[in-house]
Write a protein that holds these residues in place. Structure first.
Motif, PDB file in Angstrom:
ATOM      1  N   TYR A   1       0.783  -1.302  -0.027  1.00 30.05           N
ATOM      2  CA  TYR A   1       0.070  -0.035  -0.088  1.00 30.05           C
ATOM      3  C   TYR A   1       0.888   1.414  -0.080  1.00 30.05           C
ATOM      4  O   TYR A   1       0.347   2.232  -0.775  1.00 30.05           O
ATOM      5  N   LEU A   2       1.989   1.280   0.814  1.00 28.64           N
ATOM      6  CA  LEU A   2       2.734   2.520   1.230  1.00 28.64           C
ATOM      7  C   LEU A   2       3.884   2.530   0.540  1.00 28.64           C
ATOM      8  O   LEU A   2       4.501   3.834   0.244  1.00 28.64           O
ATOM      9  N   MET A   3       4.392   1.692  -0.117  1.00 33.31           N
ATOM     10  CA  MET A   3       5.782   1.464  -0.887  1.00 33.31           C
ATOM     11  C   MET A   3       6.683   2.402   0.093  1.00 33.31           C
ATOM     12  O   MET A   3       7.715   3.104  -0.602  1.00 33.31           O
ATOM     13  N   ASP A   4       6.786   2.306   1.199  1.00 33.01           N
ATOM     14  CA  ASP A   4       8.071   2.744   2.246  1.00 33.01           C
ATOM     15  C   ASP A   4       8.183   1.694   3.115  1.00 33.01           C
ATOM     16  O   ASP A   4       7.262   1.379   4.007  1.00 33.01           O
ATOM     17  N   VAL A   5       9.459   1.437   3.398  1.00 29.48           N
ATOM     18  CA  VAL A   5       9.927   0.331   4.480  1.00 29.48           C
ATOM     19  C   VAL A   5       9.493   0.839   5.874  1.00 29.48           C
ATOM     20  O   VAL A   5       8.967   0.097   6.660  1.00 29.48           O
ATOM     21  N   ASP A   6       9.855   2.111   6.189  1.00 27.78           N
ATOM     22  CA  ASP A   6       9.868   2.457   7.537  1.00 27.78           C
ATOM     23  C   ASP A   6       8.457   2.579   7.755  1.00 27.78           C
ATOM     24  O   ASP A   6       7.958   2.411   8.740  1.00 27.78           O
ATOM     25  N   ARG A   7       7.748   3.311   7.060  1.00 27.02           N
ATOM     26  CA  ARG A   7       6.269   3.372   7.116  1.00 27.02           C
ATOM     27  C   ARG A   7       5.379   2.018   7.052  1.00 27.02           C
ATOM     28  O   ARG A   7       4.552   1.746   8.267  1.00 27.02           O
ATOM     29  N   ALA A   8       5.879   1.067   6.414  1.00 23.58           N
ATOM     30  CA  ALA A   8       5.170  -0.341   6.620  1.00 23.58           C
ATOM     31  C   ALA A   8       5.772  -0.751   7.929  1.00 23.58           C
ATOM     32  O   ALA A   8       4.864  -1.603   8.614  1.00 23.58           O
ATOM     33  N   LYS A   9       6.792  -0.662   8.440  1.00 19.70           N
ATOM     34  CA  LYS A   9       7.369  -1.047   9.966  1.00 19.70           C
ATOM     35  C   LYS A   9       6.422  -0.725  10.754  1.00 19.70           C
ATOM     36  O   LYS A   9       6.083  -1.121  11.877  1.00 19.70           O
ATOM     37  N   ASP A  10       6.326   0.988  10.758  1.00 22.60           N
ATOM     38  CA  ASP A  10       5.302   1.563  11.690  1.00 22.60           C
ATOM     39  C   ASP A  10       3.892   1.054  11.724  1.00 22.60           C
ATOM     40  O   ASP A  10       3.445   0.765  12.810  1.00 22.60           O
TER      41      ASP A  10
ATOM     42  N   TYR B   1      -1.302  12.309 -11.757  1.00 20.77           N
ATOM     43  CA  TYR B   1      -1.552  13.191 -10.581  1.00 20.77           C
ATOM     44  C   TYR B   1      -1.368  12.564  -9.184  1.00 20.77           C
ATOM     45  O   TYR B   1      -0.870  13.289  -8.421  1.00 20.77           O
ATOM     46  N   ALA B   2      -2.080  11.384  -9.193  1.00 21.55           N
ATOM     47  CA  ALA B   2      -1.977  10.689  -7.864  1.00 21.55           C
ATOM     48  C   ALA B   2      -0.490  10.412  -7.550  1.00 21.55           C
ATOM     49  O   ALA B   2      -0.061  10.893  -6.531  1.00 21.55           O
ATOM     50  N   GLU B   3       0.174   9.941  -8.419  1.00 20.07           N
ATOM     51  CA  GLU B   3       1.563   9.894  -7.910  1.00 20.07           C
ATOM     52  C   GLU B   3       2.487  11.147  -7.824  1.00 20.07           C
ATOM     53  O   GLU B   3       3.278  11.133  -6.890  1.00 20.07           O
ATOM     54  N   ALA B   4       1.950  12.051  -8.529  1.00 25.25           N
ATOM     55  CA  ALA B   4       2.726  13.470  -8.393  1.00 25.25           C
ATOM     56  C   ALA B   4       2.490  13.996  -7.041  1.00 25.25           C
ATOM     57  O   ALA B   4       3.178  14.326  -6.298  1.00 25.25           O
ATOM     58  N   LEU B   5       1.228  13.682  -6.658  1.00 23.76           N
ATOM     59  CA  LEU B   5       0.715  14.347  -5.243  1.00 23.76           C
ATOM     60  C   LEU B   5       1.535  13.445  -4.169  1.00 23.76           C
ATOM     61  O   LEU B   5       2.080  14.047  -3.198  1.00 23.76           O
ATOM     62  N   LYS B   6       1.914  12.269  -4.350  1.00 20.51           N
ATOM     63  CA  LYS B   6       2.578  11.587  -3.640  1.00 20.51           C
ATOM     64  C   LYS B   6       4.037  11.935  -3.226  1.00 20.51           C
ATOM     65  O   LYS B   6       4.469  11.885  -2.398  1.00 20.51           O
ATOM     66  N   LEU B   7       4.678  12.170  -4.651  1.00 22.06           N
ATOM     67  CA  LEU B   7       6.009  12.612  -4.495  1.00 22.06           C
ATOM     68  C   LEU B   7       6.036  13.910  -4.083  1.00 22.06           C
ATOM     69  O   LEU B   7       7.125  14.127  -3.297  1.00 22.06           O
ATOM     70  N   LEU B   8       5.365  14.626  -4.378  1.00 21.32           N
ATOM     71  CA  LEU B   8       5.423  16.154  -3.880  1.00 21.32           C
ATOM     72  C   LEU B   8       5.374  16.031  -2.343  1.00 21.32           C
ATOM     73  O   LEU B   8       5.948  16.781  -1.364  1.00 21.32           O
ATOM     74  N   ARG B   9       4.244  15.255  -1.927  1.00 26.54           N
ATOM     75  CA  ARG B   9       4.246  14.991  -0.495  1.00 26.54           C
ATOM     76  C   ARG B   9       5.515  14.778   0.458  1.00 26.54           C
ATOM     77  O   ARG B   9       6.032  15.295   1.333  1.00 26.54           O
ATOM     78  N   ARG B  10       6.203  13.800  -0.294  1.00 28.73           N
ATOM     79  CA  ARG B  10       7.452  13.063   0.318  1.00 28.73           C
ATOM     80  C   ARG B  10       8.487  14.297   0.212  1.00 28.73           C
ATOM     81  O   ARG B  10       9.258  14.426   1.134  1.00 28.73           O
ATOM     82  N   GLU B  11       8.484  15.069  -0.766  1.00 27.34           N
ATOM     83  CA  GLU B  11       9.535  15.969  -0.991  1.00 27.34           C
ATOM     84  C   GLU B  11       9.431  17.213  -0.036  1.00 27.34           C
ATOM     85  O   GLU B  11      10.123  17.641   0.745  1.00 27.34           O
ATOM     86  N   LEU B  12       8.079  17.582   0.035  1.00 27.55           N
ATOM     87  CA  LEU B  12       7.683  18.653   0.922  1.00 27.55           C
ATOM     88  C   LEU B  12       7.981  18.296   2.420  1.00 27.55           C
ATOM     89  O   LEU B  12       8.366  19.097   3.336  1.00 27.55           O
ATOM     90  N   LEU B  13       7.600  17.167   2.665  1.00 27.68           N
ATOM     91  CA  LEU B  13       7.888  16.368   4.039  1.00 27.68           C
ATOM     92  C   LEU B  13       9.416  16.528   4.391  1.00 27.68           C
ATOM     93  O   LEU B  13       9.728  16.825   5.470  1.00 27.68           O
ATOM     94  N   ARG B  14      10.140  16.089   3.370  1.00 32.16           N
ATOM     95  CA  ARG B  14      11.671  16.103   3.634  1.00 32.16           C
ATOM     96  C   ARG B  14      12.127  17.388   3.821  1.00 32.16           C
ATOM     97  O   ARG B  14      13.011  17.561   4.656  1.00 32.16           O
ATOM     98  N   VAL B  15      12.001  18.563   3.053  1.00 29.71           N
ATOM     99  CA  VAL B  15      12.211  19.844   3.353  1.00 29.71           C
ATOM    100  C   VAL B  15      11.802  20.318   4.533  1.00 29.71           C
ATOM    101  O   VAL B  15      12.580  20.886   5.499  1.00 29.71           O
TER     102      VAL B  15
END
Length: 197
Positions: free
Chosen positions: A44-53, A171-185
């Motif tokens: 679902y999440l495609m993220d190791v740390d979030r999957a562990k959470d 668009y959905a993938e772009a939102l996901k990528l933007l969310r990750r980048e904005l959270l990182r920043v």
């Protein structure tokens, strides 16, 4: 207490032991199902740390609320349902927060007289466009058409000569990528602020 030779027991019996506070049974349930829940969460999440959470969340909740729940026949299905509900809430909350950030970044208020507010908004927009610039070209183009051109999926699909489903998925993938980048920043900014104090 749970013993190794009890490893053939059903989910119902296993949960009954967990409800009584049997830590060995809880450990066995974790060993039996944690990898399956991790795989589900990662899909679902495609993220190791979030999957562990997600795995941690599910088993902490199982232990904390063991006396209040009645799982029925399948502990596995119960844990899977809990994991799915948690992930869907996570995704929904993140998307709602991201959409609100976009709305705030797009709005221009006629009453922005305060210079500090204008500078803050300019900085937010700058961060947003920096994140947007890192997107693959097609996703970036679709985002800009939606956000600046206020175009519908149909209009974008016609202009780019692609299907509506392609527009939606980009668009959905772009939102996901933007969310990750904005959270990182945001995390970098917070760390720099903490280091500065």
């Amino acid at each position: 207490m749970f013993k190794l030779d009890d490893s053939h027991i059903s989910d119902i019996e296993l949960f009954a032991r967990i409800q009584k506070g049997d830590e060995g049974a809880f450990t066995y349930a974790y060993e039996r199902y944690n990898k399956l829940i991790y795989v589900l969460a990662y899909r679902y999440l495609m993220d190791v740390d979030r999957a562990k959470d997600v795995v941690q969340y599910v088993f902490v909740r199982l232990w904390e609320y063991r006396r209040e729940w009645n799982i029925g026949v399948s502990l596995k299905n119960f844990l899977f349902t809990m994991a799915k509900n948690y992930m869907l809430n996570l995704i929904r909350n993140e998307n709602t927060a991201l959409e609100k950030q976009y709305e705030m970044a797009q709005r221009t208020s006629e009453y922005e007289d305060d210079l500090v507010e204008k500078l803050e908004r300019r900085e937010q927009m700058s961060l947003f466009y920096q994140a947007l610039a890192k997107l693959p070209e097609q996703k970036k183009k679709i985002c800009l058409m939606k956000l600046q051109g206020d175009m519908s999926n149909q209009e974008i699909a016609e202009q780019l000569h692609v299907s509506i489903n392609t527009v939606k998925s980009h668009y959905a993938e772009a939102l996901k990528l933007l969310r990750r980048e904005l959270l990182r920043v945001l995390m970098i900014v917070i760390i720099l602020m903490l280091l500065g104090n």
